[in-house]
Design a protein around this motif. Structure first.
Motif, PDB file in Angstrom:
ATOM      1  N   LYS A 192       0.843  -1.219   0.000  1.00  0.00           N
ATOM      2  CA  LYS A 192       0.000   0.000   0.000  1.00  0.00           C
ATOM      3  C   LYS A 192       0.873   1.262   0.000  1.00  0.00           C
ATOM      4  O   LYS A 192       0.662   2.196  -0.775  1.00  0.00           O
ATOM      5  CB  LYS A 192      -0.912  -0.041   1.235  1.00  0.00           C
ATOM      6  CG  LYS A 192      -1.627   1.240   1.585  1.00  0.00           C
ATOM      7  CD  LYS A 192      -2.945   1.366   0.780  1.00  0.00           C
ATOM      8  CE  LYS A 192      -3.830   2.516   1.264  1.00  0.00           C
ATOM      9  NZ  LYS A 192      -3.279   3.826   1.034  1.00  0.00           N
ATOM     10  N   GLU A 193       1.914   1.194   0.866  1.00  0.00           N
ATOM     11  CA  GLU A 193       2.806   2.353   0.929  1.00  0.00           C
ATOM     12  C   GLU A 193       3.574   2.520  -0.380  1.00  0.00           C
ATOM     13  O   GLU A 193       3.765   3.637  -0.861  1.00  0.00           O
ATOM     14  CB  GLU A 193       3.776   2.215   2.101  1.00  0.00           C
ATOM     15  CG  GLU A 193       4.435   3.531   2.460  1.00  0.00           C
ATOM     16  CD  GLU A 193       5.537   3.423   3.532  1.00  0.00           C
ATOM     17  OE1 GLU A 193       6.411   4.312   3.551  1.00  0.00           O
ATOM     18  OE2 GLU A 193       5.502   2.442   4.317  1.00  0.00           O
ATOM     19  N   LEU A 194       3.950   1.423  -0.984  1.00  0.00           N
ATOM     20  CA  LEU A 194       4.671   1.476  -2.275  1.00  0.00           C
ATOM     21  C   LEU A 194       3.811   2.099  -3.371  1.00  0.00           C
ATOM     22  O   LEU A 194       4.265   2.975  -4.113  1.00  0.00           O
ATOM     23  CB  LEU A 194       5.084   0.048  -2.690  1.00  0.00           C
ATOM     24  CG  LEU A 194       6.348  -0.508  -2.040  1.00  0.00           C
ATOM     25  CD1 LEU A 194       6.533  -1.988  -2.413  1.00  0.00           C
ATOM     26  CD2 LEU A 194       7.589   0.304  -2.458  1.00  0.00           C
ATOM     27  N   SER A 195       2.554   1.640  -3.410  1.00  0.00           N
ATOM     28  CA  SER A 195       1.692   2.178  -4.471  1.00  0.00           C
ATOM     29  C   SER A 195       1.350   3.647  -4.201  1.00  0.00           C
ATOM     30  O   SER A 195       1.255   4.464  -5.113  1.00  0.00           O
ATOM     31  CB  SER A 195       0.450   1.295  -4.654  1.00  0.00           C
ATOM     32  OG  SER A 195      -0.667   1.843  -4.016  1.00  0.00           O
ATOM     33  N   ASP A 196       1.196   4.027  -2.922  1.00  0.00           N
ATOM     34  CA  ASP A 196       0.977   5.447  -2.580  1.00  0.00           C
ATOM     35  C   ASP A 196       2.146   6.299  -3.058  1.00  0.00           C
ATOM     36  O   ASP A 196       1.963   7.392  -3.614  1.00  0.00           O
ATOM     37  CB  ASP A 196       0.808   5.614  -1.066  1.00  0.00           C
ATOM     38  CG  ASP A 196      -0.602   5.199  -0.605  1.00  0.00           C
ATOM     39  OD1 ASP A 196      -1.452   4.928  -1.504  1.00  0.00           O
ATOM     40  OD2 ASP A 196      -0.841   5.153   0.620  1.00  0.00           O
ATOM     41  N   LEU A 197       3.351   5.765  -2.781  1.00  0.00           N
ATOM     42  CA  LEU A 197       4.559   6.501  -3.184  1.00  0.00           C
ATOM     43  C   LEU A 197       4.596   6.688  -4.698  1.00  0.00           C
ATOM     44  O   LEU A 197       4.869   7.781  -5.206  1.00  0.00           O
ATOM     45  CB  LEU A 197       5.808   5.726  -2.745  1.00  0.00           C
ATOM     46  CG  LEU A 197       6.459   6.134  -1.419  1.00  0.00           C
ATOM     47  CD1 LEU A 197       7.621   5.190  -1.127  1.00  0.00           C
ATOM     48  CD2 LEU A 197       6.940   7.583  -1.460  1.00  0.00           C
ATOM     49  N   GLN A 198       4.300   5.629  -5.398  1.00  0.00           N
ATOM     50  CA  GLN A 198       4.317   5.677  -6.860  1.00  0.00           C
ATOM     51  C   GLN A 198       3.303   6.699  -7.406  1.00  0.00           C
ATOM     52  O   GLN A 198       3.605   7.490  -8.296  1.00  0.00           O
ATOM     53  CB  GLN A 198       3.996   4.296  -7.418  1.00  0.00           C
ATOM     54  CG  GLN A 198       5.119   3.760  -8.267  1.00  0.00           C
ATOM     55  CD  GLN A 198       5.074   2.251  -8.412  1.00  0.00           C
ATOM     56  OE1 GLN A 198       4.179   1.567  -7.841  1.00  0.00           O
ATOM     57  NE2 GLN A 198       6.022   1.713  -9.138  1.00  0.00           N
TER      58      GLN A 198
END
Ligand SMILES: [Zn+2]
Length: 233
Positions: free
Chosen positions: A88-94
């Motif tokens: 979730k954090e990875l996709s938010d960052l992206q």
């Protein structure tokens, strides 16, 4: 010299005084800054302030882009650091990085517009300055000439004033009073020559009886305009 001849000379002096005063006031008016010069200066002022505001907008936008770049870079570093495992954090960052990239494209377009505006404003300022320089040069040239003209007129008026002072005591007080009255009423012209049988003040015919008296040296006023008539010779 007869009273009428003295009066005619006084009229000559007074007419020249009026004429020279009118010229002098035109010179004084011309010595003020011209509309062209004031407008040229105003154009420079406007160009300076327009350029300053587009430069300032460009600077603000540049700062916004730098902040955006720093934000984007720090998020990219975090994304690729390998420290973020949570999907979730990875996709938010992206998503955030992509959104910053889109925002940057918008800012770049704005920057391009501002760079063009600054170029245009710099060009206008240079043109306005050169126009002011040229206008000012022409004005300065006129000033030198006007200064001389003013000096000549002032000298002549001084001389005429002296001549008038010498002439006035030679004329009978009552006649002088009459002259002053007529000159006020008749726009500065109180004594005129007879042109054969016409008053050269109002151009109307003068009756033969009056002409005879004028030629005999009597002080006769035109029956129409009241001006004092001077014999032809
Ligand atoms: Zn007349």
């Amino acid at each position: 010299m007869s009273q009428i001849q003295l009066l005619y000379q006084l009229q000559g002096i007074d007419s020249e005084i009026q004429e020279k005063k009118k010229l002098l006031s035109a010179v004084l008016q011309a010595q003020k800054e011209t509309t062209a010069l004031l407008q040229a200066r105003k154009r420079v002022e406007t160009a300076v302030s327009t350029l300053a505001s587009s430069q300032s907008a460009k600077k603000t936008l540049r700062q916004e882009m730098d902040t955006l770049d720093r934000n984007k870079k720090s998020r990219e570093q975090r994304l690729y650091s390998g420290n973020v495992k949570n999907p979730k954090e990875l996709s938010d960052l992206q998503n955030k990085i992509e959104s910053l990239a889109r925002r940057r494209t918008v800012l770049e377009d704005g920057m391009l517009d501002l760079m063009i505006a600054v170029d245009d404003d710099e060009e206008e300022l240079a043109a306005a300055r050169s126009h002011l320089k040229e206008t000012n040069r022409a004005w300065q040239e006129d000033q030198a000439e006007l200064k001389q003209k003013k000096h000549r007129l002032a000298l002549r008026l001084h001389k005429l004033g002296q001549e008038r002072e010498k002439k006035v005591p030679l004329i009978e007080a009552a006649l002088l009073k009459k002259y002053d009255r007529i000159i006020t009423r008749q726009k500065g012209l109180a004594v005129v020559r007879l042109q054969v049988d016409r008053c050269s003040g109002c151009q109307l015919n003068v009756p033969a009886q009056q002409i005879k008296k004028v030629n005999e040296g009597e002080i006769i006023q035109c029956h129409n305009c009241s001006r004092i008539l001077v014999p032809v010779r």
